[in-house]
Each structure stands twice: as C-alpha cells, then as structure tokens.
Design an enzyme around this catalytic site. Structure first.
Site, PDB file in Angstrom:
ATOM      1  N   ASP A  22       1.525   1.686   0.596  1.00 18.69           N
ATOM      2  CA  ASP A  22       0.532   0.805  -0.114  1.00 18.69           C
ATOM      3  C   ASP A  22       1.215   0.021  -1.156  1.00 18.69           C
ATOM      4  O   ASP A  22       0.641  -1.116  -1.571  1.00 18.69           O
ATOM      5  CB  ASP A  22      -0.734   1.340  -0.570  1.00 18.69           C
ATOM      6  CG  ASP A  22      -1.695   2.310   0.491  1.00 18.69           C
ATOM      7  OD1 ASP A  22      -1.780   1.646   1.824  1.00 18.69           O
ATOM      8  OD2 ASP A  22      -1.996   3.294   0.469  1.00 18.69           O
ATOM      9  N   HIS A  37       1.146  10.421  -3.001  1.00 18.82           N
ATOM     10  CA  HIS A  37       0.658  10.945  -1.589  1.00 18.82           C
ATOM     11  C   HIS A  37       0.199  11.909  -1.369  1.00 18.82           C
ATOM     12  O   HIS A  37       0.833  13.257  -1.888  1.00 18.82           O
ATOM     13  CB  HIS A  37       1.856  10.191  -0.664  1.00 18.82           C
ATOM     14  CG  HIS A  37       1.166  10.054   0.856  1.00 18.82           C
ATOM     15  ND1 HIS A  37       1.118  10.975   1.714  1.00 18.82           N
ATOM     16  CD2 HIS A  37       0.389   9.104   1.323  1.00 18.82           C
ATOM     17  CE1 HIS A  37       0.582  10.929   2.807  1.00 18.82           C
ATOM     18  NE2 HIS A  37       0.382   9.504   2.511  1.00 18.82           N
TER      19      HIS A  37
END
Length: 446
Positions: A382, A323
C-alpha cells in the site's frame, strides 16, 4: 425528548465489553493468536502468504513470499517481463483453474475476457448513469448486485454456472469502475461526461487506462506498471478480510453476485483496501511539513511525531508500514517499488520517489526508538501503490477500485473452492457476557 447523542451514549454504555473478558474466555480478537499469527479457520490451495517461520514456539521473521497456486508471484512477474507480455490474464487463469496456461490457452482466455468486458444492454444508462454515487466502490457494489437481475440463471450454484458468472464479473469490473467514475465526475463534479466503449483486443491494464482517459492514450510503460499492480493485488490467501468474507457468505449458499459484493464492501474499508488512500494523505502531510525531503534528521523527526500521535491524523500510525503476516519484507512492495523507480524517472518525480525510499528506510529505527519495540516493521504494498497510481494520473478515488479490479480474481477462485470443497456454513461462536436480567413492567421502569 432524547437526542441521537443520548441514544449513542446509551448504546456505548450497554455495548461496552471489558477487554479483560477476551483474555478470560480465551477469545482470539480479530481471529488473531496472542503472538499475532492468524487463527487457522480453513484450508486452501489457491494462495499462500509466507512471512515468518515458527522455530521452537517463537515467530522468526523471514523475507516475505507470495504464492499463487504454489508458484512464486515473483516468477510470474519476471517471466511475463522477460517475454514482453502482460501478466494479469495469466495470473487470473492460474488462480481460477489451478495451473499455468499453454500459449494457446492464454490467447483464448485473454480473448474471452476481452470479449466479455461490455456490459448488458442498457445497463450503463439505467444502473450507472441514472443512479450515480459519490463513491466508486459503493457504485461498484450496487452494480454487481444489479447484475443479478440481468443474469440468465442467477441462483444456479453449479460449478459450471458459477464459473461463467465469475469470468463475466472479472471481465466487467474495469468497465463498471470506469463508467462509475465518469458518472461521478459528471453528476457530482460537474465535468463533461466522456464514455468509451471497452476495448476487447487488449490486456486488462490497457483496457482500464483507455476507459478512464479522455484521449484513450497511454505509454507501454504505464500499461506495464498498472498490469504489475494488478498481478500483485490479485490474491493474498484465504484469510484476508475481503476473501474471508467471500468464503463466509458463499458458505451460506447464496448467489455469486451477493458473495462478490461482500468482498467489495470489505475491501472498501480503510483498514483493508482503502489503506493506500491513508498513505497518500499522510505523504501530502509529510511533504507539507518537512522542508528538506533529503534530510534524514528532519524526515525522521517528523515520523516520530506521527508515531507519537502528534501529527497527521493522530492515530500514531505510519501508514504503509507493517503487515499482519509479512515481517521482514513484502515481496509485492519490492516489485512495485522497482518498477515505480523507472516510472518516477520518466515522469520527473524522482525527488518524491526518493522521499518514499527514505521513509521506508527510516521507519523501522524510528519505530524501535519511539515504541521501544523489537517487532519487525516492513513496508507493505500500500505504501507504493497510491504513488504509482498518482504517477499514472489515476485519481485517488479510483485507488481502491483498482484493487477490486484485481482482487476479484482471487475472490472468484475462492468462491469456486468454497462451493467445491466447503460444504458447511461457516459459523464461529460468540460468548454472551451480558448478565441475566428480570423483565421490568413498563409502569415501574425509570
């Protein structure tokens, strides 16, 4: 006669910029500093993503935290669960108005959202059914732009009018998405057209499940996990691509429908909201090529081939891992994973869920080995969201749209903030590195 390919080759040659020039002119590519942190371009009171600290000039990983108006999202989720209620409407209220609602305020706000879900008269037939799209996000964007024509005062940018528009859009997104999906199924997949009227006296999660299921039936657990996903996706700071797009376009003094559409079109991209679709594709590839889903050696070896660009899409990426801000952990991923475990047991999908957990555990060490990097890698939201939607029986083509149904709350909060506290059009600089050339008359050009 030149072909399109010829023109593309010319464009590629003339648009190419030497990567060394970015360093020479101190350009922050992607608005990122050299250490991967984001370039500070604005201030916000709405959301905060906390994934590391800077200690004596060095980036130090810490457990990730996400705050909505200064309140830890984990506390929002935990208290809603403790009281046996849905949390998305409370999160929307908090983001929009900057404080937690009282019980009466929450009841009134939930009723306001519920009673605003219906679309304007003839909108579904004229705008959605008569002009369907193969892509639900494309149809969502076009529908939001079309709502401009149905609005009583579309260009009025007073805070009062923009707030009205924002709350109507937040309420209507589930209906637009559901109808767009049903139109796509009917006109492109040649299935029966089933349209339900939106339920007013229920939560957003319940309304969405009711709209997309032919029998309108769902369990409490299914509604709870969808509600959780909506809470976790509602806001992620002012610097994420779609929210920054809303700030950018809003700063130009355009209308609400144009600004929110900019957010939708940004979120549609595979590097942003479409990322969980990539995760699902990768997981199908892994399940097909790994015989023993419980074998650390076999799973780890296949992850290594993906990282080397030798498997799946050749990108060298393990989607759902890593991320831009979170370094040690993504709090959204943990919350969704814990709830997904309960749903996986109910749906008889624990074997597949355990494969996800194994990949989450193995990726950091495989990444370190293959990339020879000490960079921290954490699982992001996700990675689990697509699996959750799959367990809910939600088709993959709705994944990003569900993200939009949630994130429109954050977009609207940031649009209000830009209108109230912005005041200047956002206009960063680009340095032109094209050399000066003389004009050549047509008869001497080669």
């Amino acid at each position: 006669m030149s072909s399109v390919r010829d023109y593309v080759q010319e464009i590629s040659k003339n648009d190419y910029i030497d990567i060394d020039l970015f360093e020479k002119f101190n350009v922050k590519r992607g608005l990122r500093n050299a250490d991967g942190t984001g370039v500070l371009v604005g201030l916000t009171r709405i959301g905060d993503v906390h994934g590391y600290i800077i200690d004596e000039g060095e980036k130090v990983p810490i457990d990730g935290k996400l705050f909505y108006r200064g309140i830890d999202v984990e506390d929002i989720v935990a208290n809603a669960a403790k009281e046996g209620r849905f949390g998305f409407e409370e999160a929307v209220y908090l983001l929009m108005f900057g404080q937690l609602p009282t019980r009466k305020q929450l009841e009134d706000f939930t009723a306001l959202i519920g009673n605003s879900r219906a679309l304007p008269k003839n909108f579904a037939e004229d705008s959605i059914m008569k002009a369907p799209s193969r892509d639900v996000m494309n149809k969502l964007a076009r529908s939001v732009l079309t709502l401009y024509s149905y609005d009583e005062d579309p260009e009025n940018q007073s805070p009062e009018n923009v707030l009205r528009q924002c709350l109507e859009l937040i309420a209507r997104f589930p209906t637009i998405v559901a109808y767009s999906y049903m139109a796509k199924k009917h006109y492109y997949d040649h299935e029966s057209l089933i349209i339900h009227l939106p339920e007013a006296a229920c939560s957003t999660a319940e309304a969405m499940l009711s709209l997309i299921r032919p029998d309108q039936k769902f369990t409490r657990l299914e509604a709870e996990i969808l509600d959780l996903a909506l809470v976790l996706h509602a806001e992620h700071g002012g610097g994420n691509n779609s929210t920054f797009a809303v700030h950018l376009v809003s700063s130009a003094d355009t209308d609400t429908f144009s600004a929110i559409t900019a957010g939708i079109q940004s979120l549609k991209g595979f590097k942003h909201g479409g990322a969980n679709i990539k995760v699902m594709g990768m997981m199908e590839d892994i399940k097909k090529n790994v015989k023993n889903w419980e074998s650390e050696g076999e799973v780890g070896a296949y992850l290594a081939t993906i990282l080397r660009g030798e498997a799946f899409d050749g990108s060298g990426l393990i989607y759902g891992q890593g991320h831009a801000v979170y370094t040690k952990s993504d709090p959204r991923a943990k919350l969704l994973r814990d709830k997904a475990a309960i749903l996986a047991e109910e749906k008889g999908l624990l074997k597949e869920f355990n494969l996800y957990r194994l990949i989450e555990r193995l990726t950091p060490e495989v990444f370190k080995k293959i990339k020879s990097s000490t960079k921290g890698i954490c699982t992001n939201v996700d990675f689990y969201s697509g699996f959750v939607y799959k367990m809910l029986g939600i088709p993959a083509e709705l994944n990003t749209s569900l993200f939009a149904i949630s994130r429109v709350a954050g977009w609207c909060a940031h649009r209000m903030e830009e209108i109230i506290s912005g005041g200047r059009i956002i206009r960063p600089a680009y340095k032109c590195v094209q050399q000066r050339l003389p004009y050549a008359p047509l008869n001497v050009r080669k």
